[in-house]
Design a protein around this motif. Structure first.
Motif, short mmCIF file in Angstrom:
data_model
loop_
_atom_site.label_atom_id
_atom_site.label_comp_id
_atom_site.label_asym_id
_atom_site.label_seq_id
_atom_site.Cartn_x
_atom_site.Cartn_y
_atom_site.Cartn_z
N ASP A 8 -12.37 -13.02 3.66
CA ASP A 8 -12.15 -11.88 4.43
C ASP A 8 -10.72 -11.52 4.72
O ASP A 8 -10.08 -10.74 5.34
CB ASP A 8 -12.86 -11.82 5.83
N LYS A 9 -9.92 -12.29 3.49
CA LYS A 9 -8.09 -12.21 3.61
C LYS A 9 -7.92 -11.45 2.37
O LYS A 9 -8.46 -11.91 1.11
CB LYS A 9 -7.69 -13.53 3.78
N ILE A 10 -6.95 -10.32 2.44
CA ILE A 10 -6.64 -9.50 1.46
C ILE A 10 -5.32 -10.57 0.70
O ILE A 10 -4.36 -11.14 1.40
CB ILE A 10 -5.83 -8.36 1.54
N VAL A 11 -5.60 -10.89 -0.61
CA VAL A 11 -4.81 -11.62 -1.45
C VAL A 11 -3.64 -11.00 -2.39
O VAL A 11 -2.68 -11.68 -2.58
CB VAL A 11 -5.53 -12.99 -1.93
N ASP A 12 -4.16 -10.02 -2.71
CA ASP A 12 -3.25 -9.04 -3.46
C ASP A 12 -3.39 -7.69 -3.37
O ASP A 12 -4.57 -7.27 -3.06
CB ASP A 12 -3.32 -9.55 -5.00
N ARG A 13 -2.40 -6.93 -3.53
CA ARG A 13 -2.48 -5.55 -3.39
C ARG A 13 -1.77 -4.74 -4.50
O ARG A 13 -0.71 -5.15 -4.91
CB ARG A 13 -2.23 -4.80 -2.17
N TYR A 14 -2.53 -3.74 -5.24
CA TYR A 14 -1.98 -3.07 -6.49
C TYR A 14 -2.04 -1.74 -6.25
O TYR A 14 -2.96 -1.21 -5.73
CB TYR A 14 -2.57 -3.12 -7.68
N PHE A 15 -1.05 -0.71 -6.53
CA PHE A 15 -1.09 0.44 -6.68
C PHE A 15 -1.66 1.18 -7.86
O PHE A 15 -1.08 0.73 -8.96
CB PHE A 15 0.39 1.36 -6.21
N VAL A 16 -2.71 1.90 -8.01
CA VAL A 16 -3.14 2.72 -9.26
C VAL A 16 -2.98 4.13 -8.99
O VAL A 16 -3.16 4.66 -8.05
CB VAL A 16 -4.52 2.15 -9.63
N GLY A 17 -2.42 4.74 -10.09
CA GLY A 17 -2.15 6.19 -10.02
C GLY A 17 -3.24 6.82 -10.73
O GLY A 17 -3.01 7.78 -11.41
N GLY A 18 -4.53 6.54 -10.37
CA GLY A 18 -5.70 7.06 -10.90
C GLY A 18 -6.25 6.33 -11.88
O GLY A 18 -5.64 5.17 -12.55
N GLY A 19 -7.47 6.88 -12.43
CA GLY A 19 -8.13 6.25 -13.84
C GLY A 19 -9.65 6.02 -13.31
O GLY A 19 -10.17 6.98 -12.77
N PHE A 20 -10.25 4.94 -13.83
CA PHE A 20 -11.66 4.75 -13.73
C PHE A 20 -12.03 3.33 -13.47
O PHE A 20 -11.30 2.53 -13.85
CB PHE A 20 -12.38 5.09 -15.23
N ALA A 21 -12.95 3.21 -12.77
CA ALA A 21 -13.57 1.87 -12.30
C ALA A 21 -15.02 1.61 -12.77
O ALA A 21 -15.71 2.64 -12.73
CB ALA A 21 -13.48 1.53 -10.94
N ASP A 22 -15.19 0.37 -13.62
CA ASP A 22 -16.46 0.18 -14.22
C ASP A 22 -17.00 -1.09 -13.00
O ASP A 22 -16.30 -2.08 -13.38
CB ASP A 22 -16.42 -0.07 -15.45
#
Length: 138
Positions: free
Chosen positions: A55-69
């Motif tokens: 239940d712990k956030i280990v990393d965070r990334y910023f994405v500037g849009g796109g797609f997720a599969d």
């Protein structure tokens, strides 16, 4: 069972690892990718991808849009741009936002395609600025 997460931008593959969950910024709201989920493909807005172990956030990334599969065992993010949250610069985001707003003011009113493209870019840079200033909620 862990989930394989990949975050890929045009420049490089940022992430390829196992996590328990990833929360991604969908166009219609944040959505969790978890093991055994039904397949889903969605468009991303500019925002934060949070990677969880337990239940712990280990990393965070910023994405500037796109797609997720997303699938039962994977989540692949094809991002327009992506970087670690710690690498964001509020000053650079402010400069880009100022440039985009200047361009916006110069667009012909009937140039719908340019308005749409710039609107998405402005939204993404505003999200980046908020994240860089510590206002990201994820």
């Amino acid at each position: 069972m862990p989930l394989r997460i990949e975050i890929v931008s045009p420049e490089k593959r940022l992430v390829d690892r196992q996590v328990d969950m990833a929360v991604v910024p969908g166009m219609e709201g944040d959505i969790a990718a978890m093991p055994d989920r039904a397949p889903l493909m969605l468009q991303l807005r500019g925002g934060v991808v949070a990677l969880y172990e337990g239940d712990k956030i280990v990393d965070r990334y910023f994405v500037g849009g796109g797609f997720a599969d997303m699938g039962a065992e994977h989540c692949t993010i094809l991002a327009d741009s992506a970087q670690l949250m710690s690498e964001l610069s509020a000053d650079e985001a402010r400069d880009r936002l100022r440039d985009l707003e200047t361009t916006w003011a110069q667009i012909e009113p009937n140039d719908v395609d340019t308005h749409d493209r710039l609107s998405r870019e402005i939204q993404s840079v505003r999200a980046e600025l908020e994240a860089a200033e510590g206002g990201a909620s994820v």
